[in-house]
Design an enzyme around this catalytic site. Structure first.
Site, mmCIF file in Angstrom:
data_model
loop_
_atom_site.group_PDB
_atom_site.id
_atom_site.type_symbol
_atom_site.label_atom_id
_atom_site.label_comp_id
_atom_site.label_asym_id
_atom_site.label_seq_id
_atom_site.Cartn_x
_atom_site.Cartn_y
_atom_site.Cartn_z
ATOM 1 N N ARG A 136 12.805 4.666 18.452
ATOM 2 C CA ARG A 136 13.714 3.517 18.449
ATOM 3 C C ARG A 136 14.428 3.351 19.786
ATOM 4 O O ARG A 136 14.868 2.262 20.128
ATOM 5 C CB ARG A 136 14.726 3.649 17.303
ATOM 6 C CG ARG A 136 14.077 3.382 15.966
ATOM 7 C CD ARG A 136 15.034 3.611 14.818
ATOM 8 N NE ARG A 136 15.344 5.029 14.636
ATOM 9 C CZ ARG A 136 16.009 5.504 13.586
ATOM 10 N NH1 ARG A 136 16.465 4.674 12.660
ATOM 11 N NH2 ARG A 136 16.249 6.792 13.462
ATOM 12 N N TYR B 80 7.023 -5.174 6.344
ATOM 13 C CA TYR B 80 7.552 -3.894 6.859
ATOM 14 C C TYR B 80 8.809 -4.072 7.708
ATOM 15 O O TYR B 80 9.108 -5.160 8.183
ATOM 16 C CB TYR B 80 6.479 -3.083 7.577
ATOM 17 C CG TYR B 80 5.984 -3.488 8.955
ATOM 18 C CD1 TYR B 80 6.788 -3.388 10.091
ATOM 19 C CD2 TYR B 80 4.664 -3.883 9.131
ATOM 20 C CE1 TYR B 80 6.299 -3.696 11.358
ATOM 21 C CE2 TYR B 80 4.158 -4.204 10.394
ATOM 22 C CZ TYR B 80 4.988 -4.102 11.505
ATOM 23 O OH TYR B 80 4.506 -4.394 12.751
ATOM 24 N N ASP C 245 3.892 3.426 0.873
ATOM 25 C CA ASP C 245 3.078 3.065 2.033
ATOM 26 C C ASP C 245 3.103 4.218 3.032
ATOM 27 O O ASP C 245 4.167 4.746 3.363
ATOM 28 C CB ASP C 245 3.648 1.805 2.707
ATOM 29 C CG ASP C 245 2.816 1.390 3.919
ATOM 30 O OD1 ASP C 245 1.685 0.897 3.715
ATOM 31 O OD2 ASP C 245 3.265 1.591 5.066
ATOM 32 N N THR D 235 6.946 5.497 4.633
ATOM 33 C CA THR D 235 7.018 6.922 4.980
ATOM 34 C C THR D 235 6.652 7.214 6.439
ATOM 35 O O THR D 235 6.147 8.290 6.747
ATOM 36 C CB THR D 235 6.098 7.749 4.044
ATOM 37 O OG1 THR D 235 4.754 7.261 4.205
ATOM 38 C CG2 THR D 235 6.516 7.623 2.595
ATOM 39 N N LYS E 217 24.549 1.536 9.557
ATOM 40 C CA LYS E 217 25.079 2.860 9.922
ATOM 41 C C LYS E 217 24.910 3.128 11.429
ATOM 42 O O LYS E 217 25.045 4.255 11.870
ATOM 43 C CB LYS E 217 24.380 3.973 9.120
ATOM 44 C CG LYS E 217 24.229 3.679 7.626
ATOM 45 C CD LYS E 217 25.500 3.987 6.843
ATOM 46 C CE LYS E 217 25.472 3.464 5.410
ATOM 47 N NZ LYS E 217 24.290 3.533 4.627
ATOM 48 N N TYR F 117 1.084 8.478 11.006
ATOM 49 C CA TYR F 117 2.486 8.881 10.872
ATOM 50 C C TYR F 117 2.572 10.419 10.851
ATOM 51 O O TYR F 117 2.326 11.057 9.827
ATOM 52 C CB TYR F 117 3.126 8.311 9.592
ATOM 53 C CG TYR F 117 3.147 6.790 9.498
ATOM 54 C CD1 TYR F 117 3.043 5.981 10.631
ATOM 55 C CD2 TYR F 117 3.292 6.148 8.275
ATOM 56 C CE1 TYR F 117 3.076 4.589 10.543
ATOM 57 C CE2 TYR F 117 3.332 4.758 8.182
ATOM 58 C CZ TYR F 117 3.211 3.989 9.319
ATOM 59 O OH TYR F 117 3.247 2.615 9.221
ATOM 60 N N ALA G 282 12.810 5.334 4.077
ATOM 61 C CA ALA G 282 13.933 6.226 3.753
ATOM 62 C C ALA G 282 13.502 7.646 4.094
ATOM 63 O O ALA G 282 12.332 7.991 3.955
ATOM 64 C CB ALA G 282 14.299 6.124 2.282
ATOM 65 N N ARG G 283 14.459 8.451 4.565
ATOM 66 C CA ARG G 283 14.146 9.855 4.867
ATOM 67 C C ARG G 283 15.088 10.813 4.152
ATOM 68 O O ARG G 283 14.978 12.021 4.307
ATOM 69 C CB ARG G 283 14.131 10.064 6.370
ATOM 70 C CG ARG G 283 15.378 9.586 7.060
ATOM 71 C CD ARG G 283 15.155 9.327 8.540
ATOM 72 N NE ARG G 283 14.540 10.452 9.203
ATOM 73 C CZ ARG G 283 14.440 10.558 10.527
ATOM 74 N NH1 ARG G 283 14.916 9.585 11.316
ATOM 75 N NH2 ARG G 283 13.873 11.602 11.078
HETATM 76 N N1 LIG Z 1 1.977 -1.615 9.620
HETATM 77 C C1 LIG Z 1 2.771 -1.335 10.623
HETATM 78 O O1 LIG Z 1 2.434 -1.535 11.794
HETATM 79 C C2 LIG Z 1 4.141 -0.802 10.310
HETATM 80 C C3 LIG Z 1 5.140 -0.809 11.284
HETATM 81 C C4 LIG Z 1 6.412 -0.380 10.921
HETATM 82 C C5 LIG Z 1 6.660 0.070 9.619
HETATM 83 N N2 LIG Z 1 5.652 0.107 8.707
HETATM 84 C C6 LIG Z 1 5.873 0.592 7.312
HETATM 85 O O2 LIG Z 1 7.073 0.022 6.793
HETATM 86 C C7 LIG Z 1 7.975 1.080 6.446
HETATM 87 C C8 LIG Z 1 9.411 0.603 6.594
HETATM 88 O O3 LIG Z 1 9.684 0.219 7.921
HETATM 89 P P1 LIG Z 1 10.647 1.081 8.844
HETATM 90 O O4 LIG Z 1 10.664 2.493 8.341
HETATM 91 O O5 LIG Z 1 10.230 0.787 10.224
HETATM 92 O O6 LIG Z 1 12.042 0.383 8.754
HETATM 93 P P2 LIG Z 1 13.200 0.027 7.756
HETATM 94 O O7 LIG Z 1 12.815 0.107 6.341
HETATM 95 O O8 LIG Z 1 13.674 -1.248 8.294
HETATM 96 O O9 LIG Z 1 14.238 1.189 8.117
HETATM 97 C C9 LIG Z 1 14.084 2.492 7.605
HETATM 98 C C10 LIG Z 1 15.059 3.447 8.257
HETATM 99 O O10 LIG Z 1 16.395 2.996 8.111
HETATM 100 C C11 LIG Z 1 17.270 4.098 7.908
HETATM 101 N N3 LIG Z 1 17.850 3.908 6.561
HETATM 102 C C12 LIG Z 1 17.189 3.657 5.411
HETATM 103 N N4 LIG Z 1 18.038 3.528 4.370
HETATM 104 C C13 LIG Z 1 19.252 3.688 4.880
HETATM 105 C C14 LIG Z 1 20.542 3.685 4.295
HETATM 106 N N5 LIG Z 1 20.718 3.480 2.991
HETATM 107 N N6 LIG Z 1 21.596 3.902 5.108
HETATM 108 C C15 LIG Z 1 21.405 4.104 6.430
HETATM 109 N N7 LIG Z 1 20.205 4.141 7.034
HETATM 110 C C16 LIG Z 1 19.141 3.925 6.260
HETATM 111 C C17 LIG Z 1 16.410 5.350 7.963
HETATM 112 O O11 LIG Z 1 16.363 5.851 9.307
HETATM 113 P P3 LIG Z 1 17.528 6.741 9.984
HETATM 114 O O12 LIG Z 1 18.212 7.491 8.885
HETATM 115 O O13 LIG Z 1 16.815 7.582 10.954
HETATM 116 O O14 LIG Z 1 18.413 5.722 10.671
HETATM 117 C C18 LIG Z 1 15.030 4.814 7.604
HETATM 118 O O15 LIG Z 1 13.989 5.612 8.083
HETATM 119 C C19 LIG Z 1 7.536 2.254 7.346
HETATM 120 O O16 LIG Z 1 8.011 3.497 6.879
HETATM 121 C C20 LIG Z 1 6.043 2.102 7.256
HETATM 122 O O17 LIG Z 1 5.577 2.590 6.010
HETATM 123 C C21 LIG Z 1 4.405 -0.343 9.030
#
Ligand SMILES: NC(=O)c1ccc[n+]([C@@H]2O[C@H](COP(=O)([O-])OP(=O)(O)OC[C@H]3O[C@@H](n4cnc5c(N)ncnc54)[C@H](OP(=O)(O)O)[C@@H]3O)[C@@H](O)[C@H]2O)c1
Length: 324
Positions: free
Chosen positions: A232, A206, A56, A20, A217, A61, A285-286
């Site tokens: 990004r 993550y 998570d 999230t 996309k 955030y 996911a958003r």
């Molecule tokens: N501990 C840490 O330091 C750390 C760092 C990074 C992440 N995290 C955690 O891990 C989670 C996941 O990582 P993440 O959000 O960086 O990346 P991710 O899961 O690799 O990508 C998520 C993003 O991809 C896009 N998306 C998701 N499903 C999609 C679909 N079906 N079709 C097209 N676009 C899609 C969305 O953004 P758009 O629609 O804007 O493109 C979404 O916000 C985070 O939310 C956070 O909870 C933790």
């Protein structure tokens, strides 16, 4: 939805957890641009309805906003999901973010998170970054005490290396590590996967889709038109010369996935889950349609042939970028 046990805990996590970060919304240093809160709540509820059993989040955030939205979404649910949040990134009245792992800071962070999430206990509490490095023992001792006091069920860390895990593991058991892991970021394979498996530490990976880049996309135009405050824009993976090679990889992966009746986003996540050391992938996911698509990755076990086919495509990208 398949579940895997998180390390030595009694938490059985769905192999897809909902991330999230983006749901934190716009207007802060590491935002993903504007976000509609109603859409965020609909996304969380859709994920839970489809079998995701954990979320998570982190205080940073949206400077409290993501936790508030999670709290609002799950308030009143008969069966609450497992909630993981973090500590160690704080902000001042000018919304400037800094790292702090001091005892008093963590004690006040945990109270603020409990309030925003509207829960009595946090299921999994993680140190977000091991910074400053010299304070990780103080933070871990504080978290151990918060477990004793019943504010936290299990304690984990994020972005730690093996040496840092070794320094804290005798103070209190480490339930989990949260590292980055995707086809484009494989550093965790060097040492951490083995270390965690040997020490019964769960791994919640993550950015499995590399912040959406591997979701299939993205185009050059979309990258250029990202909102000004979408972090990004600062990532080298979204900039040349990497961007062209990454977009080409996505097209190759798409062809491969489609032949198998799948999407490239599902392939990216299933690839992360192919490793038995990984307890779950944290999938961001958003919008509801996004999790509706990605959740299917949790049921897809990649065959040896599929894994080898991905390797060929990843090697092609490395050659294009001249990475040894
Ligand atoms: N501990 C840490 O330091 C750390 C760092 C990074 C992440 N995290 C955690 O891990 C989670 C996941 O990582 P993440 O959000 O960086 O990346 P991710 O899961 O690799 O990508 C998520 C993003 O991809 C896009 N998306 C998701 N499903 C999609 C679909 N079906 N079709 C097209 N676009 C899609 C969305 O953004 P758009 O629609 O804007 O493109 C979404 O916000 C985070 O939310 C956070 O909870 C933790």
């Amino acid at each position: 939805m398949k579940t895997r046990k998180l390390g030595r805990t009694d938490l059985n996590l769905s192999v897809i957890g909902l991330g999230t970060w983006a749901i934190g919304g716009g207007g802060w240093r590491y935002s993903w641009g504007p976000q509609d809160d109603r859409e965020s709540i609909a996304t969380i509820l859709r994920a839970l309805k489809m079998g995701v059993n954990w979320i998570d989040t982190a205080p940073v955030y949206g400077l409290g906003h993501s936790e508030e939205i999670v709290g609002k979404a799950v308030e009143g649910l008969r069966k609450k999901p497992i909630i993981a949040t973090k500590c160690g990134l704080v902000w001042d009245k000018n919304r400037e973010i800094s790292n702090c792992l001091k005892e008093e800071s963590i004690r006040s962070e945990v109270e603020a998170s409990l309030k925003r999430l509207k829960v009595d206990v946090i299921d999994l509490y993680q140190i977000h970054w091991p910074m400053p490095d010299g304070d990780i023992e103080e933070a871990w001792r504080t978290i151990a005490d918060l477990v004793d006091k019943g504010k936290i069920r299990y304690a984990g860390v994020s972005n730690f290396n093996v040496e840092q895990l070794e320094r804290i593991q005798d103070i209190h058991p480490i339930a989990s590590l949260q590292p980055p892991y995707s086809m484009l970021r494989r550093e965790v394979e060097d040492e951490l996967l083995v270390f965690c498996a040997e020490n019964d530490i769960g791994i919640v990976a993550y950015s499995p889709m590399e912040k959406g880049l591997l979701a299939g996309k993205f185009s050059r135009e979309r990258v250029q038109n990202l909102p000004k405050d979408d972090q990004r824009r600062e990532e080298t993976r979204f900039q040349e010369p990497e961007l062209s090679a990454n977009l080409e990889l996505v097209e190759d992966l798409r062809r491969m996935a489609e032949k198998r009746g799948r999407t490239v986003a599902q392939l990216a996540i299933a690839w992360v889950l192919r490793r038995p050391e990984i307890t779950a992938a944290i999938v961001g996911a958003r919008h509801p349609y996004q999790i509706e698509e990605t959740i299917a990755a949790g049921e897809w076990t990649l065959s040896g042939d599929n894994i080898a086919a991905v390797d060929v495509l990843l090697n092609k990208r490395r050659k294009t970028l001249n990475i040894g």
